[in-house]
Design an enzyme around this catalytic site. Structure first.
Site, PDB file in Angstrom:
ATOM      1  N   ASP A 126      -7.765   8.343   0.269  1.00 26.80           N
ATOM      2  CA  ASP A 126      -8.495   7.286   0.981  1.00 26.80           C
ATOM      3  C   ASP A 126      -8.472   7.487   2.499  1.00 26.80           C
ATOM      4  OD1 ASP A 126      -9.359   6.001  -1.242  1.00 26.80           O
ATOM      5  OD2 ASP A 126      -8.154   4.193  -0.992  1.00 26.80           O
ATOM      6  N   ARG A 166       0.829  -1.208   0.000  1.00 25.52           N
ATOM      7  CA  ARG A 166       0.000   0.000   0.000  1.00 25.52           C
ATOM      8  C   ARG A 166       0.860   1.252   0.000  1.00 25.52           C
ATOM      9  NH1 ARG A 166      -5.121   1.595  -1.271  1.00 25.52           N
ATOM     10  NH2 ARG A 166      -6.213   2.706   0.387  1.00 25.52           N
ATOM     11  N   GLY A 218     -13.140  -1.080  -7.746  1.00 25.20           N
ATOM     12  CA  GLY A 218     -14.437  -0.443  -7.461  1.00 25.20           C
ATOM     13  C   GLY A 218     -14.525   0.281  -6.140  1.00 25.20           C
ATOM     14  N   GLY A 219     -13.408   0.762  -5.589  1.00 25.55           N
ATOM     15  CA  GLY A 219     -13.466   1.516  -4.335  1.00 25.55           C
ATOM     16  C   GLY A 219     -14.174   0.682  -3.278  1.00 25.55           C
ATOM     17  N   GLU A 263      -3.605   8.136  -3.748  1.00 25.99           N
ATOM     18  CA  GLU A 263      -4.138   7.187  -2.760  1.00 25.99           C
ATOM     19  C   GLU A 263      -4.449   7.826  -1.409  1.00 25.99           C
ATOM     20  OE1 GLU A 263      -5.771   3.918  -3.115  1.00 25.99           O
ATOM     21  OE2 GLU A 263      -4.040   4.015  -4.454  1.00 25.99           O
ATOM     22  N   GLU A 272      -5.422   4.549  -7.222  1.00 26.65           N
ATOM     23  CA  GLU A 272      -6.605   5.160  -6.636  1.00 26.65           C
ATOM     24  C   GLU A 272      -7.604   5.483  -7.737  1.00 26.65           C
ATOM     25  OE1 GLU A 272      -8.969   5.393  -4.567  1.00 26.65           O
ATOM     26  OE2 GLU A 272      -9.547   7.438  -4.936  1.00 26.65           O
ATOM     27  N   SER A 301      -7.973   0.803   2.945  1.00 25.12           N
ATOM     28  CA  SER A 301      -8.386   0.409   1.596  1.00 25.12           C
ATOM     29  C   SER A 301      -9.610  -0.486   1.673  1.00 25.12           C
ATOM     30  CB  SER A 301      -7.244  -0.358   0.937  1.00 25.12           C
ATOM     31  OG  SER A 301      -7.658  -0.928  -0.276  1.00 25.12           O
ATOM     32  N   SER A 302     -10.272  -0.617   0.534  1.00 27.96           N
ATOM     33  CA  SER A 302     -11.361  -1.589   0.405  1.00 27.96           C
ATOM     34  C   SER A 302     -10.940  -2.781  -0.437  1.00 27.96           C
ATOM     35  CB  SER A 302     -12.565  -0.934  -0.278  1.00 27.96           C
ATOM     36  OG  SER A 302     -13.009   0.168   0.460  1.00 27.96           O
ATOM     37  N   THR A 331      -8.924   1.229 -10.422  1.00 31.65           N
ATOM     38  CA  THR A 331      -8.222   0.054  -9.894  1.00 31.65           C
ATOM     39  C   THR A 331      -8.362  -1.140 -10.845  1.00 31.65           C
ATOM     40  OG1 THR A 331      -8.678   0.805  -7.670  1.00 31.65           O
ATOM     41  CG2 THR A 331      -7.985  -1.443  -7.854  1.00 31.65           C
TER      42      THR A 331
HETATM   43  N1  GLU Z   1      -8.264   3.422  -3.316  1.00 33.77           N
HETATM   44  C1  GLU Z   1      -9.251   2.397  -3.354  1.00 33.77           C
HETATM   45  C2  GLU Z   1      -9.039   1.417  -2.222  1.00 33.77           C
HETATM   46  O1  GLU Z   1      -7.936   1.147  -1.854  1.00 33.77           O
HETATM   47  C3  GLU Z   1      -9.185   1.656  -4.618  1.00 33.77           C
HETATM   48  C4  GLU Z   1      -9.526   2.555  -5.733  1.00 33.77           C
HETATM   49  C5  GLU Z   1     -10.836   2.233  -6.309  1.00 33.77           C
HETATM   50  O2  GLU Z   1     -11.065   1.070  -6.651  1.00 33.77           O
HETATM   51  O3  GLU Z   1     -11.628   3.131  -6.444  1.00 33.77           O
HETATM   52  O4  GLU Z   1      -9.971   0.927  -1.695  1.00 33.77           O
END
Ligand code: GLU
Length: 621
Positions: A472, A129, A514-515, A469, A450, A493-494, A430
């Site tokens: 987040d 990360r 997908g965040g 990033e 990100e 993160s997700s 992502t």
């Molecule tokens: N930054 C997001 C995360 O780590 C991933 C980015 C995204 O998929 O939008 O969860």
């Protein structure tokens, strides 16, 4: 570049419940799993893949790969066919994605690598990360001119202050050293060739460029690369990136120090500390503090994966700072206490899926952040005991009033705690790749810069975008927030790269971009496959809904059409999903693999989302 290794031995236990029991299959949803109706279907040959042909499902033996892009999948398949293992293929594919998916991933970003070593029967993870620089202050996202936080988009997201120390090159190095059989030099060769030769531009790449045109134009070096002659590259033309080929060649020959030290490190630091902005642009592009010392001291972390048992299977995920493993794990543990199924049981199953997910999101907001900075009760959050306690607030026939309160993993019973509601964003950025090799090793790797297009800032003449990033981190400065900004900290993160084993053998490899919707996409695919009787291709294609502890649930149009009426009696409300930045209605872009009886491999990428992905096997059936 690495720290001490911790891993987790996959337990060879007897499967308690059939993963796809006959009963579930009999009642299955065939009808309940219509393919996504939202994205216009595109013939594979014209889609993400340019002129290359691509399929979203492949079955066979000898190894399998799945990703959003045929160039990357081809690279991975080739590595496997030539005798490389899953780690070799995963790193080769990731660097390929950095070339052909430069707005989603690349050496300017970070990610999480989950690996199953078949010989040792062990799941390990690499946390690559991005990290906040040592000079960041906790009010870094506040505009000194106004005393107010910078507006999130496009101001904060297009800035030096949002750039974290990239972890991707260190991840590749660590993955090859720990699990691989090949050198970095050999592994990066195919993506260097791809960058030099170029890939055929498709509609997705053109659209992603156009969505970013304003931000990219604010940074002339980025505009030169991605908006040649003032326009996004045209569909069907070849996009070459010789600068990236040179950068990757230098990393391939000299190793990670070509990135973390020396000229490139100085250039990265310099761009972040003094963004090369077009003076006529209205974007404030606030500077960051990232230093050459921050780069030189970057280390990946090795930690045990999260682990839960679900329907007799072992589910391994990424531990905090990602909330992927704890959230998917907690929701599965809650669902473990119910009998789910397709057919007549579909509506109730989906209702419970939404309710379990809401609780997992309440708890991640309350407890998950970088474990070096905040006490994260990972074991408790992923315990069946805690899930049983969370179940007591779920009504099997009626939706709860959301947001629901977080549970209390330190207490017994139904105790909840009040926390501040912290909304999260919905993105389609992502990328994820999944690999299984002929020996049964598996890699599940999600990587990112990100948002799509990252910070919008490239390193001049180096051919890659820097991440954003650090957005987040939660922007608020609540001292109780486990995810507030701190120097040296990794933003929550997700990302949820997941490996499911069955009595010591890989069964499923799953992940998605997908965040925050990554968590629900991975969860929904697993529930679709394991409980609702869908095949893996059906489970991936099925329309998605993403309940993240909000009153109504964002859902793809196909999900609303199929289930709105069925879920209404439960009081579940659905609203059309929408990416925060691009208004795309798609949720996720998964890349998955299933290992069936006798080692038969089914690789499944998206049939439609993001223009369709690419699944390949070494020896097609
Ligand atoms: N930054 C997001 C995360 O780590 C991933 C980015 C995204 O998929 O939008 O969860």
């Amino acid at each position: 570049m690495t720290e001490p290794v911790v891993h987790h031995t996959a337990r060879r236990r007897v499967r308690l419940v059939a993963a796809t029991g006959a009963a579930a299959v009999a009642g299955a949803l065939v009808t309940a799993a219509p393919p996504v109706a939202s994205a216009a279907p595109a013939p594979a040959s014209e889609s993400r893949t340019g002129r290359l042909s691509s399929t979203s499902t492949a079955t066979g033996t000898g190894g399998a790969v799945s990703s959003v892009d045929v160039n990357a999948s081809r690279i991975g398949r080739q590595v496997l066919a030539e005798g490389g293992n899953a780690a070799d293929a995963a790193v080769a594919m990731a660097s390929g994605l950095g070339v052909s998916e430069p707005y989603s991933a690349g050496i300017g970003g970070g990610g999480y690598f989950v690996y199953y070593d078949a010989k040792k029967d062990e799941v390990s993870t690499i946390d690559g990360r991005e990290t906040a620089p040592s000079g960041i202050t906790n009010d870094a996202f506040v505009d000194p001119a106004t005393g107010q936080p910078y507006p999130f988009t496009p101001q904060l997201v297009s800035s030096g202050v949002a750039v974290g120390v990239p972890g991707t090159v260190a991840t590749w190095d660590a993955a090859l050293k720990r699990f691989g059989t090949r050198s970095l030099k050999r592994t990066l060769a195919p993506s260097i060739a791809l960058a030099r030769k170029g890939f055929v531009v498709d509609q997705t790449f053109r659209n992603q460029t156009l969505d970013n045109a304003e931000r990219f134009s604010a940074f002339p070096d980025t505009a030169r690369l991605f908006l040649p002659r003032g326009d996004a590259p045209k569909v069907g033309t070849r996009f070459r990136n010789p600068a990236l080929a040179r950068t990757l060649t230098s990393i391939a020959t000299k190793g990670p120090r070509a990135f973390y030290r020396g000229a490139l490190a100085r250039e990265i630091s310099s761009v972040v500390r003094s963004p090369r902005k077009d003076p006529s642009s209205a974007l404030p592009a606030p500077a960051g503090t990232l230093s050459t010392k921050d780069l030189a001291s970057y280390r990946v972390r090795h930690q045990a994966p999260t682990h839960v048992r679900y329907r007799g299977l072992d589910v391994y995920g990424m531990a905090p700072g990602s909330s992927g493993g704890t959230s998917v794990g907690e929701a599965l543990n809650i669902l473990e206490t119910y009998r789910l199924g397709g057919g007549r049981r579909t509506a109730r199953s989906l209702h419970l899926y939404l309710e379990a997910s809401a609780r997992a999101f309440a708890d991640r907001a309350a407890y998950v952040g970088d474990p070096r900075f905040t006490k994260v009760p990972t074991k408790r959050l992923t315990s069946q005991r805690f899930a049983n306690a969370r179940r007591c607030s779920i009504d099997q026939t009626t939706a709860s009033t959301r947001p629901v309160a977080a549970g209390n993993p330190y207490a017994s019973g139904c105790a909840t705690v009040s926390t501040q509601d912290r909304p999260d964003t919905e993105n389609v950025s992502t990328t994820h790749l999944s690999v299984v090799d002929r020996w049964g090793n598996a890699a599940s790797y999600t990587l990112t810069i990100e948002q799509t297009g990252g910070s919008g800032m490239t390193v001049p003449g180096r051919g890659f975008l820097l991440n954003n990033e650090l957005t987040d981190f939660t922007a608020a400065y609540d001292p109780d927030d486990p995810n507030r900004i701190a120097p040296g900290k990794r933003p929550r993160s997700s990302m949820a790269p997941t490996i499911v084993t069955d009595r010591g053998r890989v069964r499923y490899v799953v992940g998605s971009p997908g965040g925050a919707t990554i968590i629900t996409t991975v969860l929904q695919i697993l529930v679709n496959r394991i409980d609702l009787g869908m095949t893996l291709p059906q489970a991936v294609a099925a329309p998605r809904a993403s309940q993240r502890n909000t009153a109504s649930t964002p859902a793809e149009p196909g999900f609303i059409t199929a289930y709105e009426k069925l879920l209404a009696p439960y009081g579940q409300r659905l609203t059309p999903s929408g990416d925060t930045f691009t208004s795309a209605a798609e949720i996720g872009a998964a890349a998955t693999i299933e290992v069936g009886r006798g080692g038969r491999l089914t690789a499944v990428a998206e049939p439609r989302r993001r223009g369709g992905g690419s699944a390949l096997v070494v020896r097609p059936r």
